[in-house]
Write a protein that holds these residues in place. Structure first.
Motif, PDB file in Angstrom:
ATOM      1  N   ARG A 183       0.841  -1.279   0.137  1.00  0.00           N
ATOM      2  CA  ARG A 183      -0.056   0.087   0.141  1.00  0.00           C
ATOM      3  C   ARG A 183       0.741   1.296   0.090  1.00  0.00           C
ATOM      4  NH1 ARG A 183      -2.891   0.141   5.066  1.00  0.00           N
ATOM      5  NH2 ARG A 183      -0.915   1.212   5.968  1.00  0.00           N
ATOM      6  N   ASP A 184       1.948   1.366   0.867  1.00  0.00           N
ATOM      7  CA  ASP A 184       2.725   2.457   1.175  1.00  0.00           C
ATOM      8  C   ASP A 184       4.014   2.617   0.479  1.00  0.00           C
ATOM      9  OD1 ASP A 184       0.589   3.039   2.880  1.00  0.00           O
ATOM     10  OD2 ASP A 184       1.415   2.133   4.511  1.00  0.00           O
ATOM     11  N   LEU A 185       4.649   1.646  -0.161  1.00  0.00           N
ATOM     12  CA  LEU A 185       6.153   1.580  -0.398  1.00  0.00           C
ATOM     13  C   LEU A 185       6.363   2.680  -1.553  1.00  0.00           C
ATOM     14  CD1 LEU A 185       8.769   0.597   0.084  1.00  0.00           C
ATOM     15  CD2 LEU A 185       8.308  -1.305  -1.412  1.00  0.00           C
ATOM     16  N   PRO A 186       5.498   2.974  -2.531  1.00  0.00           N
ATOM     17  CA  PRO A 186       5.933   3.977  -3.474  1.00  0.00           C
ATOM     18  C   PRO A 186       6.393   5.222  -2.892  1.00  0.00           C
ATOM     19  CG  PRO A 186       4.266   2.588  -4.389  1.00  0.00           C
ATOM     20  CD  PRO A 186       4.501   2.374  -2.983  1.00  0.00           C
ATOM     21  N   GLY A 187       5.504   5.642  -1.821  1.00  0.00           N
ATOM     22  CA  GLY A 187       5.660   6.797  -0.972  1.00  0.00           C
ATOM     23  C   GLY A 187       6.966   7.128  -0.448  1.00  0.00           C
ATOM     24  N   GLU A 217       9.787  -3.735  -9.023  1.00  0.00           N
ATOM     25  CA  GLU A 217       9.805  -2.338  -8.487  1.00  0.00           C
ATOM     26  C   GLU A 217      10.047  -2.241  -6.836  1.00  0.00           C
ATOM     27  OE1 GLU A 217       7.628   2.063  -8.306  1.00  0.00           O
ATOM     28  OE2 GLU A 217       6.534   0.247  -8.870  1.00  0.00           O
ATOM     29  N   GLN A 218       8.828  -3.178  -6.167  1.00  0.00           N
ATOM     30  CA  GLN A 218       9.021  -3.279  -4.766  1.00  0.00           C
ATOM     31  C   GLN A 218      10.258  -3.869  -4.310  1.00  0.00           C
ATOM     32  OE1 GLN A 218       5.627  -5.569  -4.191  1.00  0.00           O
ATOM     33  NE2 GLN A 218       3.988  -3.938  -4.254  1.00  0.00           N
ATOM     34  N   ALA A 219      10.905  -4.827  -5.012  1.00  0.00           N
ATOM     35  CA  ALA A 219      11.989  -5.689  -4.791  1.00  0.00           C
ATOM     36  C   ALA A 219      12.958  -4.751  -4.712  1.00  0.00           C
ATOM     37  CB  ALA A 219      12.295  -6.814  -5.424  1.00  0.00           C
ATOM     38  N   ALA A 220      13.353  -3.816  -5.777  1.00  0.00           N
ATOM     39  CA  ALA A 220      14.327  -2.712  -6.036  1.00  0.00           C
ATOM     40  C   ALA A 220      14.334  -1.767  -4.942  1.00  0.00           C
ATOM     41  CB  ALA A 220      14.341  -2.227  -7.476  1.00  0.00           C
ATOM     42  N   ILE A 221      13.179  -1.243  -4.632  1.00  0.00           N
ATOM     43  CA  ILE A 221      13.157  -0.282  -3.320  1.00  0.00           C
ATOM     44  C   ILE A 221      13.714  -0.884  -2.131  1.00  0.00           C
ATOM     45  CG2 ILE A 221      11.478   1.152  -2.124  1.00  0.00           C
ATOM     46  CD1 ILE A 221       9.868   1.477  -4.727  1.00  0.00           C
ATOM     47  N   LEU A 222      13.117  -2.097  -1.863  1.00  0.00           N
ATOM     48  CA  LEU A 222      13.698  -2.641  -0.509  1.00  0.00           C
ATOM     49  C   LEU A 222      14.985  -2.838  -0.606  1.00  0.00           C
ATOM     50  CD1 LEU A 222      10.503  -5.337  -0.288  1.00  0.00           C
ATOM     51  CD2 LEU A 222      10.991  -3.488   1.247  1.00  0.00           C
TER      52      LEU A 222
END
Length: 253
Positions: A183-187, A217-222
């Motif tokens: 829900r929140d990760l891109p922010g 994308e989520q994996a890259a941010i993490l």
């Protein structure tokens, strides 16, 4: 469902499915979580959400938890005998176990029956369950660690006392709740909070696993935030034993 549980346990209708945990840098399996499924003879395959709340309310969930834990130990014994790579398997336990002084020794007895090293077994309890009785949870987790089991706080960040739990419980693993990721990760604000949690846990020598990872994308941010371990549909869905075994076998092929 309520009247059939004893028969279901005896007939082997409740079984563990396994969802891989991976190193996001390589895709290698670093462990798995055992998730209960009910092969009901009339209603077909039932997800835990359709029956666990019922048995949580009437207390019979403790029988389900112990049954799945024993099935996991039996399965791991089979993997070892067939020279499949052994990785840590985590099992979920209701908060009701943590009010019972005999709980840690019950796990010791079951693991010993199948000669499974305790450090390959991880006990998961949700953050919300801990808050029902933090002192009892603290005592049981200390005892479990003394016996050599790994401990994990599941759904971390879903409650309101997260940082206090980190300091008090000293678990081996923090599993960050999927809401942060999905829900929140891109922010930017969510990334600041998540990055702070990851750094705090690592500085306290706790492993961090992010749940609910479903996209590249989520994996890259993490990974950019310093978390390299994940569990989610991007890497693997929960699988029955034979399919997860095939995934394990690929690690040595």
């Amino acid at each position: 469902l309520n009247g059939r549980l004893e028969t279901a346990l005896k007939d082997g209708e409740l079984v563990p499915w396994f969802q891989a945990k991976v190193d996001m840098r390589t895709g290698a399996i670093i462990g798995s979580e055992a998730l209960v499924r009910w092969n009901h003879p009339v209603h077909g395959l039932l997800m835990p959400g359709s029956f666990i709340p019922l048995f949580e309310r009437n207390g019979l969930v403790v029988d389900i938890d112990m049954h799945i834990f024993e099935q996991v130990c039996m399965t791991m014994q089979s993997w070892r005998l067939r020279n499949l790579p052994l990785r840590t398997v985590s099992c979920n336990f209701s908060r009701l176990h943590f009010d019972r002084p005999e709980f840690p020794r019950q796990l010791v007895e079951i693991a010993g029956r199948y000669a499974i090293p305790h450090d390959l077994l991880e006990v998961e309890i949700t953050e919300s369950a801990i808050m029902k009785n933090p002192e009892a949870a603290w005592l049981r987790l200390i005892q479990l660690k003394q016996f050599g089991f790994k401990t994990a706080i599941d759904d971390f960040g879903s409650g309101y006392s997260s940082l206090g739990l980190v300091q008090m419980l000293n678990a081996d693993v923090i599993k960050i709740d999927r809401s942060f990721v999905q829900r929140d990760l891109p922010g930017q604000r969510a990334q600041i909070v998540l990055g702070s949690i990851i750094r705090l846990a690592l500085e306290l020598e706790m492993a961090v696993i992010c749940e609910g990872v479903e996209t590249a994308e989520q994996a890259a941010i993490l990974m950019r935030l310093g978390c390299f371990k994940a569990q989610g549909f991007y890497y693997a869905t929960p699988e029955p034993e034979n399919e997860f075994e095939a995934r394990l076998a690929m690690q040595i092929s």
